[in-house]
Design a protein around this motif. Structure first.
Motif, mmCIF file in Angstrom:
data_model
loop_
_atom_site.group_PDB
_atom_site.id
_atom_site.type_symbol
_atom_site.label_atom_id
_atom_site.label_comp_id
_atom_site.label_asym_id
_atom_site.label_seq_id
_atom_site.Cartn_x
_atom_site.Cartn_y
_atom_site.Cartn_z
ATOM 1 N N VAL A 42 0.843 -1.205 0.000
ATOM 2 C CA VAL A 42 0.000 0.000 0.000
ATOM 3 C C VAL A 42 0.877 1.253 0.000
ATOM 4 O O VAL A 42 0.642 2.204 -0.747
ATOM 5 N N GLY A 43 1.911 1.231 0.846
ATOM 6 C CA GLY A 43 2.829 2.372 0.884
ATOM 7 C C GLY A 43 3.551 2.548 -0.440
ATOM 8 O O GLY A 43 3.759 3.675 -0.906
ATOM 9 N N PHE A 44 3.936 1.409 -1.054
ATOM 10 C CA PHE A 44 4.604 1.455 -2.352
ATOM 11 C C PHE A 44 3.703 2.099 -3.407
ATOM 12 O O PHE A 44 4.149 2.941 -4.199
ATOM 13 N N LEU A 45 2.421 1.734 -3.419
ATOM 14 C CA LEU A 45 1.474 2.298 -4.383
ATOM 15 C C LEU A 45 1.247 3.790 -4.135
ATOM 16 O O LEU A 45 1.197 4.590 -5.074
ATOM 17 N N LEU A 46 1.112 4.176 -2.871
ATOM 18 C CA LEU A 46 0.889 5.592 -2.548
ATOM 19 C C LEU A 46 2.115 6.431 -2.917
ATOM 20 O O LEU A 46 1.992 7.493 -3.543
ATOM 21 N N PHE A 47 3.303 5.953 -2.520
ATOM 22 C CA PHE A 47 4.533 6.699 -2.788
ATOM 23 C C PHE A 47 4.804 6.764 -4.294
ATOM 24 O O PHE A 47 5.142 7.819 -4.839
ATOM 25 N N GLY A 48 4.636 5.633 -4.982
ATOM 26 C CA GLY A 48 4.847 5.596 -6.432
ATOM 27 C C GLY A 48 3.852 6.476 -7.171
ATOM 28 O O GLY A 48 4.222 7.174 -8.120
ATOM 29 N N SER A 49 2.595 6.461 -6.739
ATOM 30 C CA SER A 49 1.578 7.308 -7.378
ATOM 31 C C SER A 49 1.906 8.782 -7.217
ATOM 32 O O SER A 49 1.723 9.577 -8.142
ATOM 33 N N ALA A 50 2.403 9.135 -6.033
ATOM 34 C CA ALA A 50 2.775 10.534 -5.800
ATOM 35 C C ALA A 50 3.877 10.969 -6.766
ATOM 36 O O ALA A 50 3.786 12.030 -7.399
ATOM 37 N N MET A 51 4.922 10.156 -6.898
ATOM 38 C CA MET A 51 6.025 10.490 -7.806
ATOM 39 C C MET A 51 5.541 10.581 -9.246
ATOM 40 O O MET A 51 5.894 11.496 -9.989
ATOM 41 N N LEU A 52 4.708 9.608 -9.642
ATOM 42 C CA LEU A 52 4.233 9.564 -11.025
ATOM 43 C C LEU A 52 3.356 10.767 -11.353
ATOM 44 O O LEU A 52 3.534 11.428 -12.383
ATOM 45 N N LEU A 53 2.418 11.094 -10.468
ATOM 46 C CA LEU A 53 1.482 12.193 -10.729
ATOM 47 C C LEU A 53 2.199 13.543 -10.764
ATOM 48 O O LEU A 53 1.912 14.385 -11.623
ATOM 49 N N ILE A 54 3.142 13.746 -9.838
ATOM 50 C CA ILE A 54 3.867 15.026 -9.802
ATOM 51 C C ILE A 54 4.742 15.186 -11.044
ATOM 52 O O ILE A 54 4.815 16.270 -11.641
ATOM 53 N N THR A 55 5.389 14.098 -11.464
ATOM 54 C CA THR A 55 6.233 14.165 -12.665
ATOM 55 C C THR A 55 5.394 14.414 -13.914
ATOM 56 O O THR A 55 5.775 15.220 -14.780
ATOM 57 N N ILE A 56 4.251 13.747 -14.039
ATOM 58 C CA ILE A 56 3.368 13.969 -15.196
ATOM 59 C C ILE A 56 2.859 15.404 -15.194
ATOM 60 O O ILE A 56 2.726 16.030 -16.254
ATOM 61 N N ALA A 57 2.595 15.942 -14.003
ATOM 62 C CA ALA A 57 2.156 17.340 -13.922
ATOM 63 C C ALA A 57 3.231 18.283 -14.462
ATOM 64 O O ALA A 57 2.930 19.223 -15.210
ATOM 65 N N MET A 58 4.504 18.014 -14.099
ATOM 66 C CA MET A 58 5.597 18.831 -14.615
ATOM 67 C C MET A 58 5.723 18.674 -16.128
ATOM 68 O O MET A 58 5.938 19.649 -16.859
ATOM 69 N N GLU A 59 5.569 17.417 -16.605
ATOM 70 C CA GLU A 59 5.594 17.169 -18.039
ATOM 71 C C GLU A 59 4.427 17.851 -18.743
ATOM 72 O O GLU A 59 4.530 18.249 -19.904
ATOM 73 N N GLY A 60 3.302 17.972 -18.035
ATOM 74 C CA GLY A 60 2.126 18.622 -18.612
ATOM 75 C C GLY A 60 2.359 20.076 -18.955
ATOM 76 O O GLY A 60 1.725 20.628 -19.855
ATOM 77 N N LEU A 61 3.301 20.721 -18.241
ATOM 78 C CA LEU A 61 3.636 22.117 -18.548
ATOM 79 C C LEU A 61 4.568 22.218 -19.754
ATOM 80 O O LEU A 61 4.721 23.286 -20.331
ATOM 81 N N GLY A 62 5.207 21.089 -20.100
ATOM 82 C CA GLY A 62 6.178 21.101 -21.200
ATOM 83 C C GLY A 62 5.708 20.294 -22.376
ATOM 84 O O GLY A 62 4.846 20.709 -23.146
ATOM 85 N N GLU A 63 6.225 19.072 -22.469
ATOM 86 C CA GLU A 63 6.025 18.232 -23.648
ATOM 87 C C GLU A 63 4.563 17.877 -23.902
ATOM 88 O O GLU A 63 4.102 17.826 -25.044
ATOM 89 N N ILE A 91 1.087 12.862 1.114
ATOM 90 C CA ILE A 91 0.665 13.109 2.502
ATOM 91 C C ILE A 91 0.044 11.846 3.097
ATOM 92 O O ILE A 91 0.313 11.477 4.247
ATOM 93 N N ALA A 92 -0.800 11.159 2.292
ATOM 94 C CA ALA A 92 -1.426 9.914 2.765
ATOM 95 C C ALA A 92 -0.369 8.878 3.098
ATOM 96 O O ALA A 92 -0.480 8.143 4.089
ATOM 97 N N TYR A 93 0.691 8.821 2.287
ATOM 98 C CA TYR A 93 1.758 7.857 2.559
ATOM 99 C C TYR A 93 2.416 8.147 3.909
ATOM 100 O O TYR A 93 2.586 7.243 4.738
ATOM 101 N N TRP A 94 2.814 9.395 4.143
ATOM 102 C CA TRP A 94 3.534 9.716 5.371
ATOM 103 C C TRP A 94 2.653 9.565 6.609
ATOM 104 O O TRP A 94 3.124 9.142 7.665
ATOM 105 N N LEU A 95 1.358 9.909 6.504
ATOM 106 C CA LEU A 95 0.459 9.714 7.635
ATOM 107 C C LEU A 95 0.324 8.224 7.961
ATOM 108 O O LEU A 95 0.312 7.820 9.128
ATOM 109 N N ARG A 96 0.232 7.393 6.925
ATOM 110 C CA ARG A 96 0.109 5.949 7.130
ATOM 111 C C ARG A 96 1.417 5.353 7.640
ATOM 112 O O ARG A 96 1.410 4.470 8.501
ATOM 113 N N ALA A 97 2.552 5.839 7.108
ATOM 114 C CA ALA A 97 3.859 5.295 7.492
ATOM 115 C C ALA A 97 4.132 5.467 8.980
ATOM 116 O O ALA A 97 4.824 4.652 9.593
ATOM 117 N N GLY A 98 3.589 6.533 9.572
ATOM 118 C CA GLY A 98 3.798 6.772 10.997
ATOM 119 C C GLY A 98 2.983 5.867 11.901
ATOM 120 O O GLY A 98 3.193 5.845 13.117
#
Length: 468
Positions: A203-224, A244-251
């Motif tokens: 679950v943590g892997f999915l939350l953390f990975g989703s965060a990285m993927l969504l933020i990177t796609i957002a940055m790409e959305g401003l460019g390519e 945020i959900a990942y860090w709250l759960r991780a604690g």
């Protein structure tokens, strides 16, 4: 810990070579591609200023899978996973060479990234488990040498292949090396597993990975990707919510992917956030410079590749100077001053134009390479220096993830800035294209300089004596 007695003499001598070959493949692939982007864009009927997705797809895939690499190796065995990683990387390279569209190429780079994410982390894990601690410094030093050679010869080799052969060869060259690596993995890699099975934080892997993927796609959305601003904001919001959900759960759980308790170590928290922001400029550098030389200044691919040699050579030389400099001045002064210098040098690349003497530009790139190398060494060391043995593995894994994520975000930021500054540029307007590059370098340099404020918070006494 598994002792070195499990290895016979032949395997003990050969194992570091096998891991070194894997590291060389990965580091070479990370630099050989940049010089080839304009020619690849031309063959695929794409805008060369919007090819950053080819780089980001690989970096982001590696960043996403690194947290799972140790658990996968423990679950299925190091021999099987290391062999599979080389096969995936080689197969992805073949798919890259066969690609006839940008979307196909990006998909093939994801396959390549699946192999790359497992190859070196699992190889390093084998070394850690198969040799006594007294041998680690010597062996780890040996296997990182090819990683330094990759950036040295990659740009020049990529430029030469693109100019005199075709861009497909920058991927096809991985196939014979991959075959050798597969044979060596089957023959010399021991099949090591963890002493006890641990439950993976899926679950943590999915939350953390989703965060990285969504933020990177957002940055790409401003460019390519040219996404509407509303969609970019939604992607950023969703990515931050997942984080945020990942860090709250991780604690609240016993065995999280990355424990929030890591950030109770002051130097680790400063080092991680400093890495994240300082590497934005470092990640943009190898992407922007070959494009600047070929698209804005009219260099041939081989000239552009050769021009990157001083940057890589100076980076190698700076590795030998890093320790005495840090011992003399301490981490706080070194990182604060060096981060400002890195930002200033990146911004100074905005002054490069057709009238800039070639030798002077090479000197600028050499200085940039040395500063960048010192930055990486100091940032990585200060991040891990105060972690205890229990936290070191998790902290090292998180540092690897943040490093890959920051480099991919750096490319995405550079692409977005370049796309914004070049919007409306008329076809063939060389002066306007050069101006877009200049403004991008200045902006990236200013962004990098802000990271100095983070490093200035380091305790003064950290690094006065480096205990290794």
């Amino acid at each position: 810990m598994i002792k070195s007695q499990i290895l016979d003499n032949k395997t003990a001598r050969s194992l570091p070579w096998v891991v070194a070959i894997a590291f060389f493949m990965q580091s070479l692939d990370g630099t050989i591609l940049n010089t080839a982007l304009p020619r690849m864009a031309n063959d695929l009927n794409e805008d060369p200023l919007r090819m950053q997705g080819v780089i980001i797809a690989y970096m982001l895939t590696v960043a996403l899978l690194i947290p799972a690499s140790g658990w996968i190796a423990d679950r299925f065995g190091t021999k099987k996973i290391f062999f599979s990683a080389i096969v995936l990387f080689s197969f992805g390279s073949l798919l890259c060479a066969l690609s006839n569209s940008l979307d196909m190429l990006i998909g093939a780079r994801v396959v390549q990234g699946l192999g790359g994410a497992l190859m070196f982390p699992v190889g390093r894990l084998v070394i850690l488990r198969a040799y006594p601690r007294s041998e680690l410094v010597r062996i780890m030093g040996f296997i990182t040498i090819p990683g330094l050679l990759g950036p040295l010869i990659g740009p020049a080799m990529g430029g030469w292949m693109v100019q005199y052969l075709t861009w497909h060869w920058i991927f096809l060259i991985n196939l014979p090396v991959g075959l050798i690596g597969c044979y060596a993995a089957l023959k010399f890699i021991p099949d090591l597993r963890g002493k006890q099975k641990t439950r993976f934080d899926s679950v943590g892997f999915l939350l953390f990975g989703s965060a990285m993927l969504l933020i990177t796609i957002a940055m790409e959305g401003l460019g390519e990707l040219h996404l509407p601003h509303l969609r970019v904001m939604l992607l950023l919001f969703a990515g931050m919510a997942c984080l945020i959900a990942y860090w709250l759960r991780a604690g609240r759980i016993a065995k999280p992917l990355f424990s929030p308790s890591l950030f109770k170590t002051n130097t680790f928290s400063i080092g991680i956030f400093g890495n994240l922001f300082a590497r934005l400029g470092s990640g943009a550098l190898p992407f922007l410079v070959p494009l600047l030389l070929q698209i804005a200044l009219g260099y041939s691919p081989s000239q552009a590749g050769m021009s990157m040699l001083p940057l890589a050579a100076a980076a190698m030389l700076a590795k030998w100077l890093a320790r005495p400099i840090i011992e003399r001045f301490g981490f706080r002064i070194v990182l604060t001053v060096n981060t400002l210098a890195l930002g200033l040098m990146l911004a100074s690349m905005g002054l490069v134009n057709e009238q800039t003497p070639y030798w002077f530009m090479l000197c600028m790139l050499a200085v940039l390479g040395a500063i960048n190398s010192l930055q990486f060494t100091a940032m990585n060391t200060v991040t891990l220096i105060d972690l205890d043995d229990e936290s070191a593995s998790s902290g090292n894994s998180l540092l690897s993830v943040v490093a890959q994520l920051a480099l991919s975000l750096g490319v995405a930021c550079a692409g977005a800035l370049l796309g914004g500054f070049s919007a409306g540029v008329s076809s063939g307007s060389q002066a306007e294209v050069l101006s877009a590059f200049q403004l991008t370098f200045v902006t990236v340099g200013i962004m990098t300089m802000f990271a100095a404020a983070i490093f200035s918070l380091l305790p003064k006494e950290v690094g006065n004596t480096i205990a290794h």
